[in-house]
Motif scaffolding. Structure first.
Motif, PDB file in Angstrom:
ATOM      1  N   SER A  47       0.396  -3.171  -8.249  1.00  0.00           N
ATOM      2  CA  SER A  47       1.727  -3.637  -7.508  1.00  0.00           C
ATOM      3  C   SER A  47       1.452  -3.685  -6.042  1.00  0.00           C
ATOM      4  N   PHE A  48       2.093  -4.586  -5.320  1.00  0.00           N
ATOM      5  CA  PHE A  48       2.027  -4.630  -4.156  1.00  0.00           C
ATOM      6  C   PHE A  48       3.384  -5.115  -3.231  1.00  0.00           C
ATOM      7  N   THR A  49       3.580  -4.827  -1.925  1.00  0.00           N
ATOM      8  CA  THR A  49       4.835  -5.238  -1.380  1.00  0.00           C
ATOM      9  C   THR A  49       4.229  -6.293  -0.188  1.00  0.00           C
ATOM     10  N   ALA A  50       5.261  -7.380   0.061  1.00  0.00           N
ATOM     11  CA  ALA A  50       4.659  -8.119   1.218  1.00  0.00           C
ATOM     12  C   ALA A  50       5.791  -8.215   2.254  1.00  0.00           C
ATOM     13  N   GLN A  51       5.794  -7.844   3.658  1.00  0.00           N
ATOM     14  CA  GLN A  51       6.792  -8.066   4.578  1.00  0.00           C
ATOM     15  C   GLN A  51       6.463  -8.874   5.684  1.00  0.00           C
ATOM     16  N   GLU A  52       7.386  -9.772   5.974  1.00  0.00           N
ATOM     17  CA  GLU A  52       7.150 -10.940   7.077  1.00  0.00           C
ATOM     18  C   GLU A  52       7.094 -10.068   8.500  1.00  0.00           C
ATOM     19  N   LEU A  53       6.265 -10.433   9.469  1.00  0.00           N
ATOM     20  CA  LEU A  53       6.296  -9.941  10.723  1.00  0.00           C
ATOM     21  C   LEU A  53       6.802 -11.000  11.720  1.00  0.00           C
ATOM     22  N   ASP A  54       7.611 -10.757  12.889  1.00  0.00           N
ATOM     23  CA  ASP A  54       7.639 -11.586  13.824  1.00  0.00           C
ATOM     24  C   ASP A  54       6.658 -11.706  14.896  1.00  0.00           C
ATOM     25  N   GLU A  55       6.593 -12.322  16.028  1.00  0.00           N
ATOM     26  CA  GLU A  55       5.629 -12.680  16.625  1.00  0.00           C
ATOM     27  C   GLU A  55       5.270 -11.150  17.535  1.00  0.00           C
ATOM     28  N   ALA A  56       6.308 -10.296  17.440  1.00  0.00           N
ATOM     29  CA  ALA A  56       6.207  -8.976  18.333  1.00  0.00           C
ATOM     30  C   ALA A  56       5.555  -8.000  17.236  1.00  0.00           C
ATOM     31  N   GLY A  57       5.402  -8.321  15.802  1.00  0.00           N
ATOM     32  CA  GLY A  57       4.916  -7.464  14.867  1.00  0.00           C
ATOM     33  C   GLY A  57       6.141  -6.608  14.227  1.00  0.00           C
ATOM     34  N   LYS A  58       7.373  -7.027  14.386  1.00  0.00           N
ATOM     35  CA  LYS A  58       8.331  -6.467  13.659  1.00  0.00           C
ATOM     36  C   LYS A  58       8.584  -6.919  12.572  1.00  0.00           C
ATOM     37  N   PRO A  59       9.181  -6.154  11.310  1.00  0.00           N
ATOM     38  CA  PRO A  59       9.487  -6.789  10.253  1.00  0.00           C
ATOM     39  C   PRO A  59      10.557  -7.513  10.178  1.00  0.00           C
ATOM     40  N   VAL A  60      10.455  -8.609   9.554  1.00  0.00           N
ATOM     41  CA  VAL A  60      11.664  -9.614   9.409  1.00  0.00           C
ATOM     42  C   VAL A  60      12.052  -9.786   7.700  1.00  0.00           C
ATOM     43  N   GLY A  61      13.335  -9.826   7.633  1.00  0.00           N
ATOM     44  CA  GLY A  61      14.039 -10.120   6.396  1.00  0.00           C
ATOM     45  C   GLY A  61      13.514  -8.925   5.443  1.00  0.00           C
ATOM     46  N   GLU A  62      13.796  -9.332   4.082  1.00  0.00           N
ATOM     47  CA  GLU A  62      13.449  -8.250   2.838  1.00  0.00           C
ATOM     48  C   GLU A  62      11.950  -8.163   2.487  1.00  0.00           C
ATOM     49  N   ALA A  63      11.627  -7.200   2.241  1.00  0.00           N
ATOM     50  CA  ALA A  63      10.144  -7.001   1.545  1.00  0.00           C
ATOM     51  C   ALA A  63      10.087  -7.452   0.052  1.00  0.00           C
ATOM     52  N   ILE A  64       9.262  -8.246  -0.020  1.00  0.00           N
ATOM     53  CA  ILE A  64       8.981  -8.761  -1.496  1.00  0.00           C
ATOM     54  C   ILE A  64       7.812  -7.909  -2.235  1.00  0.00           C
ATOM     55  N   LEU A  65       8.612  -7.339  -3.475  1.00  0.00           N
ATOM     56  CA  LEU A  65       7.654  -6.743  -4.295  1.00  0.00           C
ATOM     57  C   LEU A  65       7.066  -7.749  -5.431  1.00  0.00           C
ATOM     58  N   SER A  66       5.929  -7.497  -5.716  1.00  0.00           N
ATOM     59  CA  SER A  66       5.160  -8.327  -6.548  1.00  0.00           C
ATOM     60  C   SER A  66       4.024  -7.469  -7.143  1.00  0.00           C
ATOM     61  N   SER A  67       3.361  -8.289  -8.116  1.00  0.00           N
ATOM     62  CA  SER A  67       1.885  -7.363  -8.434  1.00  0.00           C
ATOM     63  C   SER A  67       0.922  -8.403  -9.046  1.00  0.00           C
ATOM     64  N   PHE A  68      -0.320  -7.917  -9.194  1.00  0.00           N
ATOM     65  CA  PHE A  68      -1.196  -8.421  -9.913  1.00  0.00           C
ATOM     66  C   PHE A  68      -1.147  -7.983 -11.339  1.00  0.00           C
ATOM     67  N   ALA A  69      -1.365  -9.130 -12.353  1.00  0.00           N
ATOM     68  CA  ALA A  69      -1.156  -8.503 -13.718  1.00  0.00           C
ATOM     69  C   ALA A  69      -2.195  -9.025 -14.678  1.00  0.00           C
ATOM     70  N   LEU A  70      -2.573  -8.071 -15.579  1.00  0.00           N
ATOM     71  CA  LEU A  70      -3.695  -8.590 -16.649  1.00  0.00           C
ATOM     72  C   LEU A  70      -3.122  -8.305 -18.040  1.00  0.00           C
ATOM     73  N   GLU A  71      -3.142  -9.390 -18.911  1.00  0.00           N
ATOM     74  CA  GLU A  71      -2.624  -9.205 -20.306  1.00  0.00           C
ATOM     75  C   GLU A  71      -4.219  -9.394 -21.085  1.00  0.00           C
ATOM     76  N   LEU A  72      -4.687  -8.296 -21.619  1.00  0.00           N
ATOM     77  CA  LEU A  72      -5.816  -8.183 -22.108  1.00  0.00           C
ATOM     78  C   LEU A  72      -5.683  -7.898 -23.805  1.00  0.00           C
ATOM     79  N   THR A  73      -6.480  -8.813 -24.451  1.00  0.00           N
ATOM     80  CA  THR A  73      -6.446  -8.620 -26.039  1.00  0.00           C
ATOM     81  C   THR A  73      -8.021  -8.647 -26.120  1.00  0.00           C
ATOM     82  N   SER A  74      -8.359  -7.926 -26.989  1.00  0.00           N
ATOM     83  CA  SER A  74      -9.711  -7.833 -27.649  1.00  0.00           C
ATOM     84  C   SER A  74      -9.867  -8.616 -28.658  1.00  0.00           C
ATOM     85  N   THR A  75     -10.979  -9.392 -28.836  1.00  0.00           N
ATOM     86  CA  THR A  75     -11.084 -10.254 -30.117  1.00  0.00           C
ATOM     87  C   THR A  75     -12.004  -9.918 -30.992  1.00  0.00           C
TER      88      THR A  75
END
Length: 427
Positions: free
Chosen positions: A99-127
């Motif tokens: 999992s990770f979150t992404a937060q936009e920064l303005d030119e001064a490096g200040k957070p802007v708007g809502e943080a976005i929560l997302s993730s890298f995901a893997l579905e593994l099936t052994s064959t």
């Protein structure tokens, strides 16, 4: 991977949206997802790069956060790559993510708007085992057999043991395969025959159970079912049978000539063949030998039959040996109407030669005994005890018996028996 929040100008993009791996046990595959920043932002995530289990290994590369809750500032165009290496050792299906979150920064490096929560995901099936789970046999004539091959491919580095059971009629599998596990060697394929035996016209469907396990100590097992379908067709393929003819040539009356005729079954079904007119042939001196195996002829095969001719009269033979062939259907189709019957013939020709009367074209006929000349016997020159003259009894005479009676009367007269001879006159 869960999707990002929709926006007119997304903060970042992840390609592909979700990782999916189907990896054979004993193999190793690598899959990578890439995050690209569209604007300046801070990315905070939980790295799994330092953790590994028996099935997967994960790692980050590029501009990615480090540590469990590390953060990194990304400029537009920066990338973060997440790599997942799969190396399953047992049968399983699993989901893993970072999992990770992404937060936009303005030119001064200040957070802007809502943080976005997302993730890298893997579905593994052994064959382990790969095969088609559904089979349609199409149209198959009633009483006949449709067949398909169930191809089992073992992708694993370990042998697989497969079981098949509870196949619904009118579908079937070789009975030898129902009572034991089939071994599919590692990295190999085998083919298992499946059958459809329709006993009635119309669609049919059924199922069969399957299960398999690895030949190891894990005890892992998978199971499921096959879907089977087909249609019984009331129309049967034609019966195609034929016979060779024979020409006996010239045969002397009283002699016997043997020839052979071949009966061929070109049908797609087995047939039973019967002779139809052996009695009629016998009246012409023709005799048909026994049909091998009671006239059973497998599809595409032939039988040979001996036919003999012993003519009793001179003349020309022009006849046919008649046969009937009937389709042989399995017992499972015994409730169906009687199978078709086809008649066919073998042409018989020849010429009988001899001193006897001529036949009427091989069709029989009789000769009047009164017109047959009587044999004559030569008379001896002198009578002998063995050859005494024959005196025929003529009508109205006594023959030799009368002469013997007269001799007795003359003897009595000479001995004084005149009164006896005269007595009738006193009456």
């Amino acid at each position: 991977m869960s999707t990002t929040l929709a926006s007119v100008d997304p903060l970042f993009e992840v390609t592909p949206a979700q990782l999916s791996s189907t990896t054979a046990i004993g193999d190793e595959e690598t899959h990578t997802a890439t995050l690209v920043a569209n604007r300046t932002m801070v990315l905070t995530g939980t790295s799994h790069g330092e953790n590994a289990d028996s099935e997967t290994t994960a790692s980050f590369a590029g501009t990615c956060p480090t540590g469990w809750f590390g953060s990194v500032t990304m400029q537009a165009g920066d990338t973060c790559e997440f790599t997942w290496t799969t190396h399953p050792t047992r049968m399983q299906s699993t989901s893993q993510s970072a999992s990770f979150t992404a937060q936009e920064l303005d030119e001064a490096g200040k957070p802007v708007g809502e943080a976005i929560l997302s993730s890298f995901a893997l579905e593994l099936t052994s064959t382990v085992l790969e095969f088609e789970s559904g089979y349609n046999f199409g149209e198959v004539p009633v009483g006949r057999t449709g067949a398909q091959e169930l191809r089992l491919t073992n992708r694993a580095a370990v042998d697989a043991l497969v079981s098949l059971s509870n196949i619904d009629a009118p579908f079937a599998v070789d009975e030898r395969l129902l009572g034991e596990e089939l071994r599919v060697p590692a990295r190999s394929s085998i083919e298992v025959p499946l059958y459809f035996w329709p006993t009635a016209a119309g669609p049919a469907s059924g199922y069969g159970d399957w299960s398999y396990r690895l030949d190891d100590d894990t005890g892992d097992k998978r199971s499921g079912y096959l879907r089977l379908s087909g249609t019984g067709n009331a129309e049967q393929p034609p019966i195609d049978v034929s016979a060779t003819g024979v020409d006996f040539g010239e045969v002397h009356v009283g002699d016997t000539a043997d020839r052979t005729i071949t009966l061929t079954n070109s049908s797609s079904d087995d047939v039973a063949i019967d002779a139809l007119n052996p009695v009629d042939l016998g009246l012409l001196g023709l005799s048909l030998g026994e049909l091998p195996d009671y006239g059973f002829v497998p599809a595409g095969e032939s039988i040979t039959v001996t036919i003999s001719w012993k003519p009793t009269k001179a003349g020309t033979l022009s006849r046919q040996a008649l046969f009937a062939a009937s389709r042989l259907l399995p017992a499972r189709a015994a409730t169906e109407p009687a199978p078709d019957i086809v008649e066919f013939a073998a042409t018989l020709a020849g010429t009988a030669v001899g001193d006897g009367p001529t036949t009427d074209g091989g069709g029989g006929g009789t000769t009047d005994p009164a017109t047959k000349p009587k044999p004559t016997q030569p008379k001896p020159a002198h009578p002998t005890p063995e050859t005494q003259p024959v005196t025929e009894n003529l009508p109205g005479t006594g023959g030799p018996g009368l002469a013997w009676g007269l001799g007795i009367a003359l003897a009595l007269a000479a001995a004084g028996g005149i009164a006896l001879l005269r007595s009738p006159r006193r009456r």
